[in-house]
Motif scaffolding. Sequence first.
Motif, PDB file in Angstrom:
ATOM      1  N   UNK A  43       0.881  -1.176   0.000  1.00 47.35           N
ATOM      2  CA  UNK A  43       0.000   0.000   0.000  1.00 47.35           C
ATOM      3  C   UNK A  43       0.911   1.216   0.000  1.00 47.35           C
ATOM      4  N   UNK A  44       0.857   1.993  -1.076  1.00 44.85           N
ATOM      5  CA  UNK A  44       1.725   3.157  -1.220  1.00 44.85           C
ATOM      6  C   UNK A  44       1.181   4.277  -0.346  1.00 44.85           C
ATOM      7  N   UNK A  45       2.052   4.947   0.459  1.00 46.93           N
ATOM      8  CA  UNK A  45       1.551   5.811   1.533  1.00 46.93           C
ATOM      9  C   UNK A  45       1.234   7.246   1.179  1.00 46.93           C
ATOM     10  N   UNK A  46       1.114   7.620  -0.088  1.00 47.72           N
ATOM     11  CA  UNK A  46       0.820   9.007  -0.445  1.00 47.72           C
ATOM     12  C   UNK A  46      -0.431   9.061  -1.305  1.00 47.72           C
ATOM     13  N   UNK A  47      -1.399   9.927  -0.910  1.00 47.30           N
ATOM     14  CA  UNK A  47      -2.577  10.147  -1.744  1.00 47.30           C
ATOM     15  C   UNK A  47      -3.818   9.457  -1.223  1.00 47.30           C
ATOM     16  N   UNK A  48      -4.985   9.861  -1.781  1.00 48.47           N
ATOM     17  CA  UNK A  48      -6.270   9.337  -1.323  1.00 48.47           C
ATOM     18  C   UNK A  48      -6.638   8.012  -1.975  1.00 48.47           C
ATOM     19  N   UNK A  49      -6.138   7.766  -3.180  1.00 46.54           N
ATOM     20  CA  UNK A  49      -6.505   6.545  -3.891  1.00 46.54           C
ATOM     21  C   UNK A  49      -5.595   5.400  -3.488  1.00 46.54           C
ATOM     22  N   UNK A  50      -6.157   4.169  -3.510  1.00 40.19           N
ATOM     23  CA  UNK A  50      -5.372   2.985  -3.214  1.00 40.19           C
ATOM     24  C   UNK A  50      -4.270   2.828  -4.258  1.00 40.19           C
ATOM     25  N   UNK A  51      -3.027   2.653  -3.777  1.00 40.59           N
ATOM     26  CA  UNK A  51      -1.894   2.492  -4.676  1.00 40.59           C
ATOM     27  C   UNK A  51      -0.988   1.389  -4.147  1.00 40.59           C
ATOM     28  N   UNK A  52      -0.361   0.673  -5.061  1.00 40.39           N
ATOM     29  CA  UNK A  52       0.695  -0.253  -4.689  1.00 40.39           C
ATOM     30  C   UNK A  52       1.834  -0.086  -5.672  1.00 40.39           C
ATOM     31  N   UNK A  53       3.054  -0.130  -5.167  1.00 41.23           N
ATOM     32  CA  UNK A  53       4.237   0.023  -6.005  1.00 41.23           C
ATOM     33  C   UNK A  53       4.666  -1.349  -6.507  1.00 41.23           C
ATOM     34  N   UNK A  54       4.594  -1.564  -7.803  1.00 38.55           N
ATOM     35  CA  UNK A  54       4.855  -2.857  -8.414  1.00 38.55           C
ATOM     36  C   UNK A  54       6.118  -2.806  -9.264  1.00 38.55           C
ATOM     37  N   UNK A  55       6.647  -4.005  -9.549  1.00 34.67           N
ATOM     38  CA  UNK A  55       7.828  -4.138 -10.397  1.00 34.67           C
ATOM     39  C   UNK A  55       7.461  -4.987 -11.602  1.00 34.67           C
ATOM     40  N   UNK A  56       7.724  -4.460 -12.788  1.00 35.39           N
ATOM     41  CA  UNK A  56       7.442  -5.212 -14.017  1.00 35.39           C
ATOM     42  C   UNK A  56       8.325  -6.445 -14.083  1.00 35.39           C
ATOM     43  N   UNK A  57       7.780  -7.621 -14.410  1.00 34.91           N
ATOM     44  CA  UNK A  57       8.589  -8.850 -14.486  1.00 34.91           C
ATOM     45  C   UNK A  57       9.622  -8.775 -15.605  1.00 34.91           C
ATOM     46  N   UNK A  58      10.589  -9.683 -15.527  1.00 31.39           N
ATOM     47  CA  UNK A  58      11.660  -9.712 -16.533  1.00 31.39           C
ATOM     48  C   UNK A  58      11.137 -10.026 -17.928  1.00 31.39           C
ATOM     49  N   UNK A  60       8.138  -8.981 -19.735  1.00 31.47           N
ATOM     50  CA  UNK A  60       6.947  -8.117 -19.662  1.00 31.47           C
ATOM     51  C   UNK A  60       5.858  -8.589 -20.613  1.00 31.47           C
ATOM     52  N   UNK A  61       4.599  -8.310 -20.268  1.00 32.00           N
ATOM     53  CA  UNK A  61       3.481  -8.771 -21.098  1.00 32.00           C
ATOM     54  C   UNK A  61       3.412  -8.080 -22.457  1.00 32.00           C
ATOM     55  N   UNK A  62       3.890  -6.840 -22.543  1.00 32.40           N
ATOM     56  CA  UNK A  62       3.864  -6.092 -23.796  1.00 32.40           C
ATOM     57  C   UNK A  62       5.168  -5.318 -23.928  1.00 32.40           C
ATOM     58  N   UNK A  63       5.509  -4.953 -25.150  1.00 29.26           N
ATOM     59  CA  UNK A  63       6.808  -4.328 -25.365  1.00 29.26           C
ATOM     60  C   UNK A  63       6.892  -2.912 -24.825  1.00 29.26           C
ATOM     61  N   UNK A  64       5.763  -2.293 -24.457  1.00 26.34           N
ATOM     62  CA  UNK A  64       5.831  -0.957 -23.873  1.00 26.34           C
ATOM     63  C   UNK A  64       6.050  -1.000 -22.363  1.00 26.34           C
ATOM     64  N   UNK A  65       6.076  -2.199 -21.764  1.00 17.58           N
ATOM     65  CA  UNK A  65       6.384  -2.346 -20.337  1.00 17.58           C
ATOM     66  C   UNK A  65       7.885  -2.578 -20.172  1.00 17.58           C
ATOM     67  N   UNK A  66       8.486  -1.895 -19.208  1.00 20.04           N
ATOM     68  CA  UNK A  66       9.927  -1.989 -19.009  1.00 20.04           C
ATOM     69  C   UNK A  66      10.256  -3.038 -17.960  1.00 20.04           C
ATOM     70  N   UNK A  67      10.989  -4.104 -18.311  1.00 25.46           N
ATOM     71  CA  UNK A  67      11.336  -5.134 -17.325  1.00 25.46           C
ATOM     72  C   UNK A  67      12.135  -4.550 -16.166  1.00 25.46           C
ATOM     73  N   UNK A  68      11.723  -4.901 -14.955  1.00 27.95           N
ATOM     74  CA  UNK A  68      12.419  -4.448 -13.758  1.00 27.95           C
ATOM     75  C   UNK A  68      12.104  -3.032 -13.330  1.00 27.95           C
ATOM     76  N   UNK A  69      11.247  -2.335 -14.073  1.00 28.45           N
ATOM     77  CA  UNK A  69      10.941  -0.948 -13.737  1.00 28.45           C
ATOM     78  C   UNK A  69       9.790  -0.898 -12.723  1.00 28.45           C
ATOM     79  N   UNK A  70       9.683   0.222 -12.025  1.00 22.81           N
ATOM     80  CA  UNK A  70       8.659   0.409 -11.006  1.00 22.81           C
ATOM     81  C   UNK A  70       7.440   1.114 -11.589  1.00 22.81           C
TER      82      UNK A  70
END
Length: 347
Positions: A43-58, A60-70
């Motif tokens: 649960x990311x601690x800034x803002x009113x909306x629910x957020x989670x900080x995720x890491x793109x897998x090595x 990635x599902x599509x080429x516009x997703x960066x592997x290992x990026x947050x």
Amino acid sequence: MQLHGLFTFQLSRDTMIDREQVYQHPDQVIDIKDWEVHRDYEVFPVGAREKSLRVCPDNPPFDFCLPGHRYLFKESIKSAKHQDQPRYPDQYWAELIAFRIGKMMGLRLPPVFVAIDSTRNEPGTLNEWFMGYSNKGDERFLSGGDYMQRRIPSYDREKGKQHNLTTIIELSRVLQRARWLNQDWLHYWGLCLCFDALIGNTDRHQENWGLIWEESELKARVRFTPYFDNGTSLGHELLPEKMQRMIHDHNELNAYLRRGRHQMRWTANDQQRLPLIGGITRYCNQYPEIRPILIEHLGRLCEDNLKTMLFDLTRFDLPHPLTQQRAEFIAFLTLTRKRLLLQALEN
């Protein structure tokens, strides 16, 4: 809970600019069910909306997703009475649409994609973190709230009532005089106010802007963040019947537009926050040289391109989809605000 200078990543500014060209098609909905949570930020601690900080897998599902990026996975605001239900179920679309409008205007924004957590059937946006792209230099992010507290000893960070443009301009001038700032602050804040007024963003508080410091052997350099967290906008809170009335009732539309205000005052002691369009007028009266630049960027937003983009988004298959009615209303509202902004800037 706030984040005070937490993120220290490696970044290339050129890579960030290149990333603004990415595009997600309707058959490319991202499922984050297997994306790891970054460190302890389920649960990311800034803002009113629910957020989670995720890491793109090595892989990635599509080429516009960066592997290992947050990426921040942002959901719609939950109901105060029913925490398992969203208050505005389709609010997440506003974040994506604001990003695409900003791109049309030629602004710098971190890429935004729509996604789903299929384990909960929860839709939202994936907001690409604007740091961590490469190894071209150590960089550190500090939010605007850190600077407001330093410059205003009594600053209440929780309420942010003293958040004001005068202090921000003073900070910008200090950085400019020290030759640390490597961008034009006058353009940055003029375009920020203009963009927020165009999309009706009422949430540019002290945590929704900041500075990125780059340390080198020669000298520290700093720049403002790209415009991020733009989802409290575009009439996301309006129900269908209200949207329909506003299209046909000019009095109701004008009353709604007059209520819109920036999440900052002109000075810390002002009683009222800046009106969305009135804030632009005041800024341009103070700095008239910015006026033609704002007009030029607004002119890049073409009606046909806007409507085509919005229609494309109605084709995504997600819970709480973007309806044709809301897409049409967003086009109407945005084009109305564009017209009013141009009138204010050209007169």
